[in-house]
Design a protein around this motif. Structure first.
Motif, PDB file in Angstrom:
ATOM      1  N   TYR A 132      -0.885   3.366   1.907  1.00 16.50           N
ATOM      2  CA  TYR A 132      -0.936   2.144   1.107  1.00 16.50           C
ATOM      3  C   TYR A 132      -0.675   0.918   1.970  1.00 16.50           C
TER       4      TYR A 132
ATOM      5  N   GLU B 124      -1.270   3.771  -9.669  1.00 11.82           N
ATOM      6  CA  GLU B 124      -0.612   3.883  -8.370  1.00 11.82           C
ATOM      7  C   GLU B 124      -0.602   2.503  -7.733  1.00 11.82           C
TER       8      GLU B 124
ATOM      9  N   TRP C 298       3.994  -2.968  -4.408  1.00 12.01           N
ATOM     10  CA  TRP C 298       4.571  -1.630  -4.319  1.00 12.01           C
ATOM     11  C   TRP C 298       5.887  -1.585  -5.114  1.00 12.01           C
TER      12      TRP C 298
ATOM     13  N   HIS D  14      -3.732  -1.078   1.982  1.00 10.47           N
ATOM     14  CA  HIS D  14      -3.395  -1.921   0.838  1.00 10.47           C
ATOM     15  C   HIS D  14      -3.874  -1.316  -0.484  1.00 10.47           C
ATOM     16  N   THR D  15      -4.272  -0.091  -0.427  1.00  5.25           N
ATOM     17  CA  THR D  15      -4.598   0.730  -1.580  1.00  5.25           C
ATOM     18  C   THR D  15      -4.404   2.169  -1.107  1.00  5.25           C
ATOM     19  N   ILE D  16      -4.383   3.112  -2.019  1.00  2.00           N
ATOM     20  CA  ILE D  16      -4.217   4.507  -1.613  1.00  2.00           C
ATOM     21  C   ILE D  16      -5.577   5.181  -1.693  1.00  2.00           C
TER      22      ILE D  16
ATOM     23  N   ILE E  68      -0.634   8.794  -5.132  1.00  2.28           N
ATOM     24  CA  ILE E  68       0.758   8.425  -4.987  1.00  2.28           C
ATOM     25  C   ILE E  68       1.682   9.610  -5.225  1.00  2.28           C
TER      26      ILE E  68
END
Length: 576
Positions: free
Chosen positions: A137, A288, A566, A141-143, A149
């Motif tokens: 992440y 997430e 987050w 900046h994203t999963i 998650i």
């Protein structure tokens, strides 16, 4: 759940993140749950789907074609299928990853959902966080899929299916793009593209009066809005977000497009107070952590459309990734020039000269050479926060020791090298996954759902994608000009200002506002003190980040936003 016959549960929980309910059908021993807006490869199949329903048609196709049934479905979809006679199951999502699907293997079968917040309720899945996903992440900046998650849950990648047989799941890609340059004249390809896009817009509109368009004023949103106006001349409308911050506002281009096509433009100028109000809502809406700040602008744009009676918005996402519109494509072509120089010249003369330094004006040359020496796709991440600072300065020692820190690069390599294609085509394909499926589509889908609006994507319909992968590189980009083919194809359709507009993006001036707005700064900085970051991110790094932000607000504001989201997500989704 997919498992033994007595354990099968196909529930309404398995619905799209947009809130769209799934279709459930049973044909003989085959049960199907289908979400989304599927399309069909043949007109006869489309007619049959209209009579029987898409879910039942898929059950029939499965019985007659098995996995090859996936070759005949397109559009946006997530599906789950169970065949009691064969004791086989199937999970799959669409080719571009518009619809998500997460799953977990449990005793006796698979559990699945389009929403991780639903999936983690299963006692065998739970809410234990995955440290690698948290690291990814901060990197992306994203999963990105396949990570999620939650440690025990995984996500399907675009065009991927999971085939479950006799208790053993096996994943594969049921579709891969074949980048084959067409020999047709450019004018003919341009005509085909205009026709394909016009038909794609029409196919995405079921209720013209309830349908509007996102409009940034760029090539893609302007094309979609223009075709919507042609389709629904009396009801077409567009919606735009502005920013009262120098270098961020693009409203002049949206207005130029609206004047050109003569449709009403509804505008809203975002404020720091809007950001403060939206951050907790958006963090809670995602299943997430999600760190793309333009989600806030997308939310307010969708909210504006809903207030004007629109329940569906057409988005232009995908055009840059199909038709070479991102600045990094031109940048990588420049770096590729260095690799074409004779190896001896590079290693015996240029690189020693650059390394020695002391020559006036060599700073930029040195930076160029250092980046050009890196292979793709690693070279794309030169400016990544996690490569600019030693990881040991960012993360706590125990956390860092618990994860494979090379995972992000290995993930990039696997995607980049998957297709047999040119450098430009591989870059486009990589962005289909990372920029679209993992990022922009999640951004638009979730924020639209939060506002009570459904998003649809004409640019990502199969006929448009299949045409795009046949456009030769030399037409997609002439030299270093982005979107060359597209601009020429639509030169008589779009406004002159649109055609001349430089690539900008839909960035939120978060870092700039953070400098002077005390309320926004309080929200962000207090988020960095939340327990969610404890034991993972070093406190001295957070302190240094705040200090660095004062000197470079736009750059360091990005990481502050990512960390803030987050922490805000953790507040809204407490783990076990």
């Amino acid at each position: 759940m997919l498992g033994r016959p007595q354990e099968i549960q196909i529930q309404s929980d398995c619905a799209l993140a947009s809130g769209q309910a799934g279709q459930i059908a049973t044909f003989g021993p085959v049960s199907v749950l289908l979400c989304g807006r599927p399309t069909w490869a043949e007109a006869a199949l489309a007619q049959e789907a209209g009579r029987r329903g898409a879910a039942e048609l898929l059950a029939r196709l499965w019985q007659s074609h098995g996995l090859a049934a996936l070759d005949r479905i397109g559009g946006s979809f997530a599906l789950a299928l169970y065949d009691r006679a064969r004791n086989e199951g199937l999970l799959a999502i669409d080719r571009m990853g518009i619809c998500p699907l997460a799953y977990a293997q449990v005793a006796g079968g698979l559990v699945f959902s389009t929403d991780l917040s639903v999936l983690c309720r299963h006692p065998a899945v739970g809410r234990e966080l995955d440290p690698l996903a948290l690291f990814a992440y901060l990197y992306f900046h994203t999963i990105p899929a396949p990570l999620s998650i939650y440690r025990k849950a995984r996500k399907l990648l675009p065009a991927q299916c999971l085939h479950w047989r006799q208790g053993n799941p096996e994943s594969r890609f049921y579709w891969q793009p074949e980048f084959t340059a067409s020999a047709k004249p450019e004018a003919e390809l341009a005509r085909e593209l205009r026709q394909a896009l016009e038909e794609a817009v029409a196919g995405c509109v079921t209720d013209p009066k309830a349908t509007g368009a996102f409009l940034s004023g760029g090539l893609d949103s302007s094309t979609v809005a223009g075709y919507l106006k042609r389709l629904a001349p009396d009801s077409a409308a567009a919606f735009s977000i502005g920013f009262a911050a120098e270098g961020y506002d693009e409203m002049e281009y949206a207005r130029a497009c609206a004047r050109h096509f003569q449709f009403p433009l509804h505008e809203y100028y975002l404020t720091p107070e809007d950001v403060i109000a939206a951050v907790p809502k958006i963090a809670a809406a995602y299943d997430e952590p999600f760190g793309n700040a333009s989600a806030i602008a997308a939310y307010y744009c969708a909210k504006l459309a809903r207030e004007h009676g629109k329940t569906c918005l057409l988005a232009g996402d995908g055009g840059d990734e199909l038709f070479a519109g991102n600045a990094r494509y031109a940048k990588q072509k420049l770096f590729a020039l260095y690799q074409r120089l004779p190896a001896g010249l590079r290693t015996a003369l240029i690189e020693p000269l650059v390394a020695a330094g002391g020559v006036p004006g060599l700073a930029k040359v040195k930076s160029y050479v250092e980046q050009a020496k890196l292979p793709l796709p690693e070279r794309l991440e030169t400016y990544n926060f996690l490569h600019r600072t030693p990881l040991s300065d960012i993360f706590e020692t125990d956390f860092l020791a618990s994860i494979p820190t090379d995972w992000p690069i290995e993930h990039l390599k696997e995607i980049y090298h998957r297709p047999k294609a040119s450098m430009l085509q591989r870059l486009l394909y990589l962005d289909w996954k990372l920029t679209l499926a993992d990022n922009d589509l999640r951004k638009v889908n979730r924020t639209c759902a939060l506002a009570g609006v459904e998003a649809r994507y004409p640019m990502l319909q199969e006929p448009v994608v299949e045409l795009a992968i046949r456009i030769p590189d030399r037409l997609l980009m002439r030299g270093l000009e982005l979107r060359s083919f597209y601009r020429r194809a639509f030169k008589d359709f779009l406004a002159p200002q649109t055609l001349a507009k430089p690539k900008h993006g839909f960035g939120l001036p978060f870092g700039v506002w953070l400098q002077f707005h005390s309320g926004l700064r309080e929200l962000a900085y207090s988020s960095l003190d939340q327990p969610a970051l404890s034991g993972i991110v070093r406190k001295d790094y957070l302190a240094a980040l705040k200090q660095a932000h004062s000197n470079a607000p736009s750059y360091y504001g990005v990481m502050i936003y990512v960390l803030m989201m987050w922490a805000q997500w953790a507040l809204a989704h407490p783990s076990a």
